[in-house]
Design a protein around this motif. Structure first.
Motif, PDB file in Angstrom:
ATOM      1  N   ALA A 238      -3.749  -8.482  26.590  1.00 35.60           N
ATOM      2  CA  ALA A 238      -4.555  -7.284  26.382  1.00 35.60           C
ATOM      3  C   ALA A 238      -5.141  -7.192  24.979  1.00 35.60           C
ATOM      4  CB  ALA A 238      -3.723  -6.039  26.690  1.00 35.60           C
ATOM      5  N   LEU A 239      -4.282  -7.205  23.969  1.00 33.48           N
ATOM      6  CA  LEU A 239      -4.767  -7.020  22.598  1.00 33.48           C
ATOM      7  C   LEU A 239      -3.631  -7.325  21.630  1.00 33.48           C
ATOM      8  CD1 LEU A 239      -4.942  -3.209  21.735  1.00 33.48           C
ATOM      9  CD2 LEU A 239      -3.507  -4.174  23.519  1.00 33.48           C
ATOM     10  N   ALA A 240      -3.989  -7.411  20.334  1.00 29.07           N
ATOM     11  CA  ALA A 240      -2.973  -7.629  19.305  1.00 29.07           C
ATOM     12  C   ALA A 240      -2.147  -6.367  19.122  1.00 29.07           C
ATOM     13  CB  ALA A 240      -3.635  -8.017  17.988  1.00 29.07           C
ATOM     14  N   LEU A 241      -0.863  -6.539  18.872  1.00 28.07           N
ATOM     15  CA  LEU A 241       0.043  -5.408  18.728  1.00 28.07           C
ATOM     16  C   LEU A 241      -0.400  -4.469  17.607  1.00 28.07           C
ATOM     17  CD1 LEU A 241       2.710  -3.950  19.393  1.00 28.07           C
ATOM     18  CD2 LEU A 241       3.857  -5.552  17.833  1.00 28.07           C
ATOM     19  N   ASP A 242      -0.904  -5.019  16.511  1.00 32.30           N
ATOM     20  CA  ASP A 242      -1.256  -4.173  15.371  1.00 32.30           C
ATOM     21  C   ASP A 242      -2.517  -3.343  15.607  1.00 32.30           C
ATOM     22  OD1 ASP A 242      -3.243  -6.079  15.202  1.00 32.30           O
ATOM     23  OD2 ASP A 242      -2.532  -6.967  13.330  1.00 32.30           O
ATOM     24  N   ARG A 243      -3.167  -3.520  16.752  1.00 27.63           N
ATOM     25  CA  ARG A 243      -4.334  -2.695  17.075  1.00 27.63           C
ATOM     26  C   ARG A 243      -3.945  -1.410  17.797  1.00 27.63           C
ATOM     27  NH1 ARG A 243      -8.490  -5.567  20.517  1.00 27.63           N
ATOM     28  NH2 ARG A 243      -9.303  -3.425  20.514  1.00 27.63           N
ATOM     29  N   ARG A 325       4.465 -10.573  23.339  1.00 33.37           N
ATOM     30  CA  ARG A 325       4.723 -11.987  23.067  1.00 33.37           C
ATOM     31  C   ARG A 325       3.873 -12.427  21.882  1.00 33.37           C
ATOM     32  NH1 ARG A 325       5.119 -15.577  28.628  1.00 33.37           N
ATOM     33  NH2 ARG A 325       7.008 -14.596  29.469  1.00 33.37           N
ATOM     34  N   ALA A 326       4.534 -12.983  20.872  1.00 29.93           N
ATOM     35  CA  ALA A 326       3.847 -13.542  19.704  1.00 29.93           C
ATOM     36  C   ALA A 326       2.847 -12.564  19.107  1.00 29.93           C
ATOM     37  CB  ALA A 326       3.161 -14.857  20.072  1.00 29.93           C
ATOM     38  N   GLY A 327       3.254 -11.294  19.002  1.00 29.25           N
ATOM     39  CA  GLY A 327       2.388 -10.295  18.405  1.00 29.25           C
ATOM     40  C   GLY A 327       1.249  -9.826  19.281  1.00 29.25           C
ATOM     41  N   ARG A 328       1.300 -10.181  20.582  1.00 31.13           N
ATOM     42  CA  ARG A 328       0.275  -9.764  21.525  1.00 31.13           C
ATOM     43  C   ARG A 328       0.883  -8.873  22.598  1.00 31.13           C
ATOM     44  NH1 ARG A 328      -4.858 -10.594  20.140  1.00 31.13           N
ATOM     45  NH2 ARG A 328      -5.398 -10.611  22.374  1.00 31.13           N
ATOM     46  N   VAL A 329       0.125  -7.841  22.988  1.00 31.61           N
ATOM     47  CA  VAL A 329       0.552  -6.961  24.078  1.00 31.61           C
ATOM     48  C   VAL A 329      -0.022  -7.500  25.380  1.00 31.61           C
ATOM     49  CG1 VAL A 329       0.463  -4.632  25.031  1.00 31.61           C
ATOM     50  CG2 VAL A 329       0.634  -4.961  22.555  1.00 31.61           C
ATOM     51  N   GLU A 330       0.839  -7.719  26.358  1.00 33.27           N
ATOM     52  CA  GLU A 330       0.408  -8.191  27.663  1.00 33.27           C
ATOM     53  C   GLU A 330       0.752  -7.149  28.726  1.00 33.27           C
ATOM     54  OE1 GLU A 330       2.191 -11.975  28.357  1.00 33.27           O
ATOM     55  OE2 GLU A 330       1.080 -12.970  26.736  1.00 33.27           O
ATOM     56  N   GLU A 348      10.514  -5.323  18.344  1.00 31.78           N
ATOM     57  CA  GLU A 348      11.704  -6.017  17.821  1.00 31.78           C
ATOM     58  C   GLU A 348      12.269  -6.976  18.855  1.00 31.78           C
ATOM     59  OE1 GLU A 348      11.255  -2.796  17.913  1.00 31.78           O
ATOM     60  OE2 GLU A 348      10.966  -2.270  15.811  1.00 31.78           O
ATOM     61  N   SER A 349      12.298  -6.547  20.106  1.00 29.63           N
ATOM     62  CA  SER A 349      12.897  -7.373  21.148  1.00 29.63           C
ATOM     63  C   SER A 349      11.893  -8.255  21.856  1.00 29.63           C
ATOM     64  CB  SER A 349      13.571  -6.480  22.188  1.00 29.63           C
ATOM     65  OG  SER A 349      12.609  -5.658  22.817  1.00 29.63           O
ATOM     66  N   GLY A 350      10.607  -7.842  21.797  1.00 28.90           N
ATOM     67  CA  GLY A 350       9.560  -8.622  22.449  1.00 28.90           C
ATOM     68  C   GLY A 350       9.397  -8.306  23.912  1.00 28.90           C
ATOM     69  N   GLU A 351      10.443  -7.907  24.598  1.00 33.08           N
ATOM     70  CA  GLU A 351      10.372  -7.593  26.011  1.00 33.08           C
ATOM     71  C   GLU A 351      10.693  -6.136  26.237  1.00 33.08           C
ATOM     72  OE1 GLU A 351       9.427  -9.723  28.246  1.00 33.08           O
ATOM     73  OE2 GLU A 351       9.438 -11.553  27.084  1.00 33.08           O
ATOM     74  N   ALA A 352      10.383  -5.645  27.444  1.00 35.86           N
ATOM     75  CA  ALA A 352      10.760  -4.276  27.794  1.00 35.86           C
ATOM     76  C   ALA A 352      12.268  -4.154  27.798  1.00 35.86           C
ATOM     77  CB  ALA A 352      10.202  -3.936  29.186  1.00 35.86           C
ATOM     78  N   ASP A 353      12.753  -3.016  27.283  1.00 37.23           N
ATOM     79  CA  ASP A 353      14.190  -2.814  27.254  1.00 37.23           C
ATOM     80  C   ASP A 353      14.741  -2.610  28.656  1.00 37.23           C
ATOM     81  OD1 ASP A 353      14.080  -3.042  24.580  1.00 37.23           O
ATOM     82  OD2 ASP A 353      14.145  -0.879  24.160  1.00 37.23           O
TER      83      ASP A 353
END
Length: 353
Positions: A238-243, A325-330, A348-353
């Motif tokens: 979808a997009l970069a996490l920092d966006r 994943r790797a700073g990207r939101v999917e 922090e975890s990268g995946e859904a809790d």
């Protein structure tokens, strides 16, 4: 939001909005009337009803331009979102102003042996300007505004359905064109003030340019947000996490053509449909208020984790599964059924809790 139909469901924000709006309109009318009395100081220069009629017409014209500019301005700059909230109140206020303008015009110009006022409206001769149907244009615009004002309540939204209701209210642009013609063929031709014509054209240009700018920005955003299937079938990068801003959203377009609003709240990332269940408003342009996603159009609220409105309200939104994943939101391409709970994804975890 309101659990049952009421004339107005007041809250602190709506009350403040309407107080400021009412004060602004009152001050504007007072200033225009006062300036008019000073300008036409000699007895007989101008009748008081004509001065009030012109003040109301000018106030309506300014307010109509403001209403049409708020939408694109809010898309171009988030600081204008506060004006977008409860814009319907501004629209109804505008309607009563122009209705009073019309009633005074009809009573004043149609009440001195000129015959039936409707004949003058159709012929364009109420002000002694045969062949210029500006009264008819104004009457047609007022008819559209009347339908919009009457149908502005949520009862009609529920009765007609969001799509039909929205298309009905898009007639404001046709009415705007009629108003511009009404002014250009009426007051401007009557030489009430040569500056008025230039101001009207400046207003038309401003409304047009703002809509074009907002449309171009949306095209750029859509292209940036275009996604393709990710490394795993059924997921989209979808997009970069920092966006994704804190307590706000980023809007992304999925391969299905649907738009999702990706929110960051309480340290997690959630995604819901970008379409508000109330009137189809762009949820991604809203923000998280009191822990709930809040639509910028009318304040409808939804929980980010399941897309449900807080009790006792029952509106629900489709939700999306999210992972990082790797700073990207999917996002999973296919939306869940409206109201489906989804755990937030945490950086922090990268995946859904």
């Amino acid at each position: 939001m309101t659990q049952r139909f009421r004339w107005v469901q007041w809250n602190r924000h709506k009350a403040a909005y309407d107080r400021v709006l009412g004060l602004a309109v009152g001050v504007f009318l007072g200033v225009v009337v006062a300036v008019g009395f000073l300008r036409f100081a000699a007895p007989g220069d101008i009748a008081a009803p004509v001065l009030v009629m012109r003040a109301l017409g000018l106030a309506g014209l300014v307010l109509l331009h403001a209403i049409l500019m708020i939408g694109p301005l809010a898309r171009l700059d988030d600081r204008f979102l506060v004006l977008l909230y409860n814009r319907r109140h501004m629209g109804v206020t505008f309607f009563f102003i122009v209705l009073l303008h019309a009633l005074i015009s009809i009573g004043y110009y149609g009440g001195f042996g000129e015959g039936l006022w409707i004949t003058n409206v159709v012929s364009g001769g109420m002000h002694g300007s045969p062949g210029l149907p500006f009264e008819l244009l104004g009457f047609m615009a007022l008819t559209i505004f009347s339908v919009m004002a009457v149908s502005s309540h949520d009862f009609w939204l529920s009765f007609l359905g969001a799509r039909t209701w929205k298309w009905l209210h898009m007639l404001v642009y046709a009415a705007y064109g009629l108003v511009v013609g009404h002014v250009l063929l009426g007051a401007v031709q009557d030489r009430v003030d040569p500056l008025l014509g230039w101001l009207v054209m400046a207003g038309v240009g401003s409304v047009s340019l703002l809509h074009i700018a907002a449309g171009l920005r949306q095209l750029v955003t859509d292209r940036r947000a275009e996604t393709d299937t990710g490394r795993d079938e059924g997921w989209a990068d979808a997009l970069a996490l920092d966006r994704v801003p804190m307590d706000r959203a980023a809007i992304v377009r999925l391969p299905t053509g649907q738009e999702a609003a990706v929110f960051r709240h309480a340290g997690g990332i959630n995604a819901v449909s970008n379409v508000c269940a109330h009137q189809g408003g762009p949820l991604g342009e809203g923000e998280v208020v009191d822990g709930c996603i809040t639509c910028p159009w009318h304040g409808y609220q939804y929980r980010a984790e399941d897309g449900c409105s807080p009790p006792p309200y029952t509106e629900k939104l489709p939700t999306y599964e999210v992972r990082i994943r790797a700073g990207r939101v999917e996002l999973r391409v296919e939306a869940n059924a409206p109201g489906t709970p989804v755990l937030p994804a945490h950086p922090e975890s990268g995946e859904a809790d």
